[in-house]
Design a protein around this motif. Structure first.
Motif, mmCIF file in Angstrom:
data_model
loop_
_atom_site.group_PDB
_atom_site.id
_atom_site.type_symbol
_atom_site.label_atom_id
_atom_site.label_comp_id
_atom_site.label_asym_id
_atom_site.label_seq_id
_atom_site.Cartn_x
_atom_site.Cartn_y
_atom_site.Cartn_z
ATOM 1 N N LYS A 97 58.409 41.650 21.556
ATOM 2 C CA LYS A 97 57.125 41.912 22.201
ATOM 3 C C LYS A 97 57.245 43.213 22.984
ATOM 4 O O LYS A 97 58.347 43.659 23.315
ATOM 5 N N LEU A 98 56.084 43.820 23.266
ATOM 6 C CA LEU A 98 56.091 45.117 23.925
ATOM 7 C C LEU A 98 56.637 45.005 25.346
ATOM 8 O O LEU A 98 56.184 44.170 26.134
ATOM 9 N N MET A 99 57.603 45.861 25.661
ATOM 10 C CA MET A 99 58.184 45.951 26.994
ATOM 11 C C MET A 99 58.039 47.385 27.481
ATOM 12 O O MET A 99 58.087 48.345 26.692
ATOM 13 N N VAL A 100 57.817 47.554 28.778
ATOM 14 C CA VAL A 100 57.639 48.893 29.335
ATOM 15 C C VAL A 100 58.611 49.110 30.482
ATOM 16 O O VAL A 100 59.041 48.167 31.159
ATOM 17 N N ASN A 101 58.959 50.388 30.683
ATOM 18 C CA ASN A 101 59.761 50.774 31.844
ATOM 19 C C ASN A 101 58.838 50.945 33.040
ATOM 20 O O ASN A 101 57.783 51.584 32.938
ATOM 21 N N GLN A 102 59.223 50.350 34.155
ATOM 22 C CA GLN A 102 58.443 50.501 35.376
ATOM 23 C C GLN A 102 59.241 51.325 36.381
ATOM 24 O O GLN A 102 60.421 51.078 36.624
ATOM 25 N N TYR A 103 58.556 52.320 36.968
ATOM 26 C CA TYR A 103 59.185 53.206 37.933
ATOM 27 C C TYR A 103 58.543 53.000 39.306
ATOM 28 O O TYR A 103 57.415 52.499 39.432
ATOM 29 N N GLU A 104 59.248 53.357 40.326
ATOM 30 C CA GLU A 104 58.683 53.319 41.672
ATOM 31 C C GLU A 104 57.501 54.283 41.725
ATOM 32 O O GLU A 104 57.532 55.374 41.148
ATOM 33 N N VAL A 105 56.435 53.846 42.406
ATOM 34 C CA VAL A 105 55.200 54.631 42.409
ATOM 35 C C VAL A 105 54.952 55.256 43.769
ATOM 36 O O VAL A 105 55.517 54.854 44.785
ATOM 37 N N GLU A 106 54.110 56.274 43.738
ATOM 38 C CA GLU A 106 53.739 56.960 44.956
ATOM 39 C C GLU A 106 52.229 56.842 45.139
ATOM 40 O O GLU A 106 51.484 56.808 44.174
ATOM 41 N N GLY A 107 51.787 56.829 46.373
ATOM 42 C CA GLY A 107 50.356 56.759 46.636
ATOM 43 C C GLY A 107 50.022 55.673 47.625
ATOM 44 O O GLY A 107 50.895 55.102 48.273
ATOM 45 N N LYS A 108 48.717 55.369 47.729
ATOM 46 C CA LYS A 108 48.241 54.389 48.694
ATOM 47 C C LYS A 108 47.971 53.049 48.023
ATOM 48 O O LYS A 108 47.808 52.948 46.809
ATOM 49 N N LYS A 109 47.881 52.037 48.849
ATOM 50 C CA LYS A 109 47.723 50.670 48.365
ATOM 51 C C LYS A 109 46.371 50.478 47.671
ATOM 52 O O LYS A 109 45.386 51.110 48.011
ATOM 53 N N ALA A 110 46.330 49.602 46.675
ATOM 54 C CA ALA A 110 45.090 49.302 45.964
ATOM 55 C C ALA A 110 44.226 48.355 46.781
ATOM 56 O O ALA A 110 44.711 47.604 47.622
ATOM 57 N N VAL A 111 42.920 48.396 46.501
ATOM 58 C CA VAL A 111 41.936 47.527 47.153
ATOM 59 C C VAL A 111 41.111 46.866 46.056
ATOM 60 O O VAL A 111 40.610 47.541 45.153
ATOM 61 N N TRP A 112 41.004 45.535 46.125
ATOM 62 C CA TRP A 112 40.241 44.801 45.117
ATOM 63 C C TRP A 112 39.120 44.031 45.827
ATOM 64 O O TRP A 112 39.379 43.158 46.646
ATOM 65 N N ILE A 113 37.875 44.378 45.487
ATOM 66 C CA ILE A 113 36.703 43.803 46.151
ATOM 67 C C ILE A 113 36.102 42.713 45.270
ATOM 68 O O ILE A 113 35.774 42.951 44.104
ATOM 69 N N PHE A 114 35.965 41.510 45.832
ATOM 70 C CA PHE A 114 35.297 40.395 45.161
ATOM 71 C C PHE A 114 33.907 40.237 45.772
ATOM 72 O O PHE A 114 33.779 40.028 46.984
ATOM 73 N N VAL A 115 32.871 40.324 44.946
ATOM 74 C CA VAL A 115 31.484 40.140 45.395
ATOM 75 C C VAL A 115 30.972 38.824 44.839
ATOM 76 O O VAL A 115 30.921 38.625 43.624
ATOM 77 N N ASP A 116 30.600 37.919 45.723
ATOM 78 C CA ASP A 116 30.086 36.610 45.313
ATOM 79 C C ASP A 116 28.628 36.760 44.881
ATOM 80 O O ASP A 116 27.774 37.171 45.664
ATOM 81 N N ALA A 117 28.322 36.415 43.615
ATOM 82 C CA ALA A 117 26.966 36.528 43.083
ATOM 83 C C ALA A 117 26.447 35.180 42.599
ATOM 84 O O ALA A 117 25.632 35.107 41.675
ATOM 85 N N ASN A 118 26.926 34.094 43.229
ATOM 86 C CA ASN A 118 26.451 32.755 42.880
ATOM 87 C C ASN A 118 25.028 32.538 43.392
ATOM 88 O O ASN A 118 24.550 33.273 44.267
ATOM 89 N N PRO A 119 24.314 31.524 42.872
ATOM 90 C CA PRO A 119 22.904 31.321 43.245
ATOM 91 C C PRO A 119 22.663 31.171 44.748
ATOM 92 O O PRO A 119 21.602 31.585 45.247
ATOM 93 N N TYR A 120 23.613 30.576 45.492
ATOM 94 C CA TYR A 120 23.382 30.399 46.933
ATOM 95 C C TYR A 120 23.347 31.726 47.680
ATOM 96 O O TYR A 120 22.899 31.784 48.826
ATOM 97 N N MET A 121 23.803 32.812 47.040
ATOM 98 C CA MET A 121 23.731 34.129 47.672
ATOM 99 C C MET A 121 22.313 34.702 47.624
ATOM 100 O O MET A 121 22.028 35.711 48.277
ATOM 101 N N LEU A 122 21.421 34.078 46.881
ATOM 102 C CA LEU A 122 20.041 34.560 46.786
ATOM 103 C C LEU A 122 19.159 34.018 47.896
ATOM 104 O O LEU A 122 17.947 34.264 47.901
ATOM 105 N N HIS A 123 19.745 33.283 48.842
ATOM 106 C CA HIS A 123 18.970 32.736 49.954
ATOM 107 C C HIS A 123 18.334 33.877 50.750
ATOM 108 O O HIS A 123 19.005 34.824 51.148
ATOM 109 N N GLY A 124 17.026 33.782 50.977
ATOM 110 C CA GLY A 124 16.282 34.829 51.670
ATOM 111 C C GLY A 124 15.100 35.248 50.822
ATOM 112 O O GLY A 124 14.583 34.471 50.009
ATOM 113 N N THR A 125 14.641 36.476 50.991
ATOM 114 C CA THR A 125 13.544 37.003 50.191
ATOM 115 C C THR A 125 14.103 37.769 49.003
ATOM 116 O O THR A 125 15.303 38.021 48.904
#
Length: 393
Positions: free
Chosen positions: A211-239
């Motif tokens: 199976k495919l294997m890859v070489n991983q190297y130490e990385v440079e840069g800033k930390k990642a940010v992952w945003i979860f937006v809740d779009a369930n029906p109860y989020m439609l409360h209001g106008t």
């Protein structure tokens, strides 16, 4: 057929019947006159010469629309450019009426205000043509190629405040990225994952393991940010204009811009639609996220299911996870375990509950907020206040 046409026909038939009964040539001659009015030819052909519209605008701002239509024929013409329900006329008119004899160029020009974000197609031009004596009417539609994107205006944020909690580094400004620009220091050989560059494939290791294997190297840069937006029906409360989902989208847009402009890798997951945008950097990534936020319609999915679906990538990127939701309705139990792996910040929305049910939901929300704050970071945001109140500006 209009009511006036029916009256002319009745009048003609009445005169004809009286002429026959009374053997009156005069009445027989008069019975033809209403039919002559009905026989007057009419008809107008419409052709759109040009249609222009501001392609982008912000919620609450105005945008301009200009449409030129060529009419050929004989009759009364009414043209109406259809607007979505969340649009309000600010200046001018989207309806035009004129009497056409031969050829005439008509122009619709107006400004409108968009009160809700989204991607709108303004491609319906309705028309109505009446005969000069208002005896017949013809209705139809002409399609035009115009549309507008309505976005939330991104607030100018200088700094996001830190919230006390037990999770390590709830704000990632000083953290090193788990996934970023590869350096020269070898780290390990691991299994290939979507998004890995082919130049890092270790073909010898892949042949040995099948199976495919890859070489991983130490990385440079800033930390990642992952945003979860809740779009369930109860989020439609209001106008339809102001509800929890619209507030969540506005917050997500502001935070995506804040982190993307500071060279963080930013990703997005829409809970309910199962839409994923994997973390990346730069203005193009922000525009990709902003476009996805514009197109949110909603769906049904538990927060725990969303976290489980992204768990493999969360373990890979080790990002700051930001969840925008209503904790009293979503009850994200798995977040309590996720706090042990990655820093998590929960933004819970409030402010639209009323009455006894609102009091009960507020009590449930506070209990969840206390539990989440015991593990990490949890912020309450009143949607009746500006989004900038969430930040230190």
């Amino acid at each position: 057929m209009r009511k006036s046409s029916a009256n002319l026909i009745r009048t003609s038939l009445l005169l004809l019947a009286l002429g026959i009964l009374l053997t009156s040539k005069t009445l027989l001659s008069l019975s033809i006159i209403p039919l002559i009015f009905l026989a007057i030819p009419f008809g107008v052909r419409l052709r759109v010469l040009s249609a222009e519209c501001d392609e982008q605008t912000f919620v609450g701002d105005t945008f301009a629309v200009t449409i030129s239509v060529e009419a050929r024929g004989f009759g009364v013409v009414r043209v109406r450019h259809t607007l979505p329900e969340h649009f309000e006329l600010f200046e001018g008119s989207n309806v035009l009426e004129d009497f056409v004899v031969g050829r005439k160029v008509m122009r619709i020009s107006y400004r409108a205000t968009a009160t809700r974000r989204g991607v709108y197609r303004l491609d319906k031009l309705e028309y109505e043509v009446e005969s000069p004596l208002l005896t017949f009417v013809k209705r139809g539609e002409v399609e035009i190629d115009v549309g507008v994107e309505v976005k939330h205006r991104v607030p100018k944020i200088k700094k996001i405040g830190t919230i006390r909690g037990k999770a390590k580094s709830p704000i990632p400004d000083i953290d090193i990225a788990r996934i970023g620009v590869p350096g020269t220091d070898f780290r390990e050989i691991r299994e290939y994952m979507p998004g890995d560059a082919l130049k890092f494939v270790n073909w010898k290791a892949s042949a040995r393991r099948g199976k495919l294997m890859v070489n991983q190297y130490e990385v440079e840069g800033k930390k990642a940010v992952w945003i979860f937006v809740d779009a369930n029906p109860y989020m439609l409360h209001g106008t339809t204009v102001r509800n929890y989902l619209e507030a969540a989208i506005e917050v997500a847009n502001a935070m995506a811009y804040y982190y993307a402009s500071r060279s963080h890798k930013v990703g997005l997951y829409v809970v309910g639609e199962r839409r994923t945008i994997y973390p990346d950097v730069g203005g193009r990534q922000f525009r990709r996220i902003s476009r996805a936020l514009l197109e949110i319609e909603g769906g049904v999915e538990a927060i725990d299911e969303a976290i489980e679906a992204c768990k493999k990538f969360i373990l890979l990127y080790k990002p700051l996870v930001i969840l925008i939701t209503r904790v009293e309705r979503s009850r994200p139990e798995k977040l309590l375990r996720l706090y042990r792996i990655v820093p998590v910040q929960v933004i819970t929305l409030k402010g639209l509950e009323t009455g006894f049910s609102g009091t009960v939901l507020s009590a449930v929300r506070r209990s969840y907020v206390y539990r989440l704050r015991a593990c990490g970071s949890c912020v309450e945001l009143d949607v009746n206040r500006p989004v900038s109140s969430l930040f230190i500006v």
